[in-house]
Design a protein around this motif. Structure first.
Motif, mmCIF file in Angstrom:
data_model
loop_
_atom_site.group_PDB
_atom_site.id
_atom_site.type_symbol
_atom_site.label_atom_id
_atom_site.label_comp_id
_atom_site.label_asym_id
_atom_site.label_seq_id
_atom_site.Cartn_x
_atom_site.Cartn_y
_atom_site.Cartn_z
ATOM 1 N N PHE A 80 0.133 6.035 -3.755
ATOM 2 C CA PHE A 80 -1.508 6.500 -2.766
ATOM 3 C C PHE A 80 -1.918 4.818 -2.070
ATOM 4 C CE2 PHE A 80 -0.598 10.910 -3.866
ATOM 5 C CZ PHE A 80 -0.525 11.188 -2.510
ATOM 6 N N MET A 81 -2.067 4.455 -3.433
ATOM 7 C CA MET A 81 -2.645 2.478 -3.446
ATOM 8 C C MET A 81 -1.955 1.984 -2.605
ATOM 9 S SD MET A 81 -5.585 3.029 -4.887
ATOM 10 C CE MET A 81 -6.645 4.614 -5.936
ATOM 11 N N LEU A 82 -1.061 2.539 -3.193
ATOM 12 C CA LEU A 82 0.388 0.922 -2.083
ATOM 13 C C LEU A 82 0.263 1.073 -0.665
ATOM 14 C CD1 LEU A 82 3.096 0.446 -4.827
ATOM 15 C CD2 LEU A 82 0.781 -0.986 -4.347
ATOM 16 N N ALA A 83 0.303 2.841 -0.453
ATOM 17 C CA ALA A 83 0.843 3.505 0.490
ATOM 18 C C ALA A 83 -0.999 3.425 1.595
ATOM 19 C CB ALA A 83 1.428 4.496 1.157
ATOM 20 N N PHE A 84 -1.555 3.597 1.340
ATOM 21 C CA PHE A 84 -2.830 3.380 1.829
ATOM 22 C C PHE A 84 -4.129 2.513 1.894
ATOM 23 C CE2 PHE A 84 -1.473 8.056 1.722
ATOM 24 C CZ PHE A 84 -0.703 8.413 2.696
ATOM 25 N N LEU A 85 -3.055 1.641 0.638
ATOM 26 C CA LEU A 85 -5.054 0.306 0.841
ATOM 27 C C LEU A 85 -4.344 -0.527 0.427
ATOM 28 C CD1 LEU A 85 -7.744 0.493 0.307
ATOM 29 C CD2 LEU A 85 -7.810 0.523 -2.386
ATOM 30 N N PHE A 86 -2.565 -1.088 -0.258
ATOM 31 C CA PHE A 86 -1.993 -2.474 -0.662
ATOM 32 C C PHE A 86 -1.933 -2.677 0.956
ATOM 33 C CE2 PHE A 86 1.744 -4.870 -0.903
ATOM 34 C CZ PHE A 86 0.999 -5.617 -0.707
ATOM 35 N N LEU A 87 -0.599 -2.137 1.899
ATOM 36 C CA LEU A 87 0.173 -1.902 2.710
ATOM 37 C C LEU A 87 -1.281 -2.675 4.138
ATOM 38 C CD1 LEU A 87 3.221 -0.065 1.971
ATOM 39 C CD2 LEU A 87 2.900 -2.359 2.085
ATOM 40 N N PRO A 88 -1.414 -1.357 4.541
ATOM 41 C CA PRO A 88 -2.858 -2.036 5.828
ATOM 42 C C PRO A 88 -3.351 -2.999 5.369
ATOM 43 C CG PRO A 88 -2.914 0.795 4.923
ATOM 44 C CD PRO A 88 -1.944 0.065 3.640
ATOM 45 N N GLY A 89 -3.741 -3.148 4.045
ATOM 46 C CA GLY A 89 -4.787 -4.069 4.529
ATOM 47 C C GLY A 89 -3.428 -5.781 4.504
ATOM 48 N N TRP A 109 -7.304 -4.537 -3.899
ATOM 49 C CA TRP A 109 -7.744 -3.298 -4.949
ATOM 50 C C TRP A 109 -6.203 -2.839 -4.718
ATOM 51 C CZ3 TRP A 109 -11.430 -2.809 -8.311
ATOM 52 C CH2 TRP A 109 -12.751 -3.263 -8.237
ATOM 53 N N GLY A 110 -5.637 -2.898 -4.031
ATOM 54 C CA GLY A 110 -4.628 -1.633 -3.534
ATOM 55 C C GLY A 110 -3.579 -1.523 -4.908
ATOM 56 N N ALA A 111 -3.517 -3.326 -5.306
ATOM 57 C CA ALA A 111 -2.513 -3.592 -6.024
ATOM 58 C C ALA A 111 -2.475 -3.757 -7.287
ATOM 59 C CB ALA A 111 -1.765 -5.444 -5.778
ATOM 60 N N ALA A 112 -4.152 -3.629 -7.476
ATOM 61 C CA ALA A 112 -5.224 -4.228 -9.173
ATOM 62 C C ALA A 112 -4.566 -2.719 -9.375
ATOM 63 C CB ALA A 112 -6.200 -4.897 -8.802
ATOM 64 N N ILE A 113 -5.508 -1.877 -8.209
ATOM 65 C CA ILE A 113 -5.231 -0.276 -8.714
ATOM 66 C C ILE A 113 -3.769 0.192 -8.719
ATOM 67 C CG2 ILE A 113 -6.313 2.376 -8.438
ATOM 68 C CD1 ILE A 113 -8.260 -0.339 -8.720
#
Length: 203
Positions: A182-191, A38-42
């Motif tokens: 922010f999507m990459l830093a706080f959603l994609f990377l942690p996931g 989802w982080g990558a998609a958004i």
């Protein structure tokens, strides 16, 4: 005799709490790939919209969001839909798993509803990014609290800070770049990190 019953009750409560917390941690590890997808998609949607707004890319604005979001939904429902089609009996999840699942499914439905309403009048309203970032902060905070995973609360603070920054940038084209970052830093990377660190049994 009453002391023995009280001691047994206390031990049962402690065991229940420990099992619930472990269920929460296990669920977070199992769904970590969803965070990354989802982080990558958004992020792709943000960057694609920026490219469209700055005339670097002439793709249909709707496809920029519908395609990655549709693929991400398909990934998240990869187990649910086939099971429903085959009418397979599934083991009832624990209360902890049901709680976490409801939090994130509720966020997804709410965010999609807001997106359809917001983008029906304009290409990309500035308030949408602030609201969705703040909601992500809420979801991560509650998830961290009920599962006992402390660093999820740190991500919540990151998202609340991101919401403030996105609000200040609401009239700037660069807000799209910030949202994608922010999507990459706080959603994609942690996931991604959580997925790579998952125990082999959950792979």
């Amino acid at each position: 005799m009453s002391d023995d019953r009280g001691g047994d009750s206390l031990r049962e409560e402690i065991a229940f709490i420990k099992n619930a917390l472990e269920d929460g941690r296990t669920y977070a590890r199992m769904r970590s790939a969803d965070f990354a997808v989802w982080g990558a998609a958004i992020a792709a949607g943000y960057f694609g919209t920026y490219a469209h707004v700055t005339h670097l890319w002439s793709a249909d604005p709707r496809l920029i969001w519908y395609v990655p979001a549709g693929l991400a939904w398909a990934f998240s429902l990869r187990d649910t839909i086939p099971a429903l089609i085959r009418r397979e009996a599934r083991t009832a999840p624990s209360p902890m798993v049901r709680t976490l699942r409801a939090i994130w499914l509720g966020y997804g439905i709410t965010a999609m509803t807001l997106a359809f309403l917001a983008f029906s009048d304009t290409n990309h309203p500035g308030w949408f990014d602030t609201v969705t970032a703040a909601m992500l902060g809420l979801c991560f905070f509650v998830s961290g609290a009920v599962s006992g995973i402390g660093w999820l609360r740190g991500l919540a603070c990151g998202w609340w800070g991101a919401a403030a920054i996105l609000f200040l940038m609401r009239n700037e084209t660069e807000q799209l770049l910030a949202g994608g970052g922010f999507m990459l830093a706080f959603l994609f990377l942690p996931g991604l990190v959580l997925w790579l660190r998952r125990p082999p049994a959950h792979g």
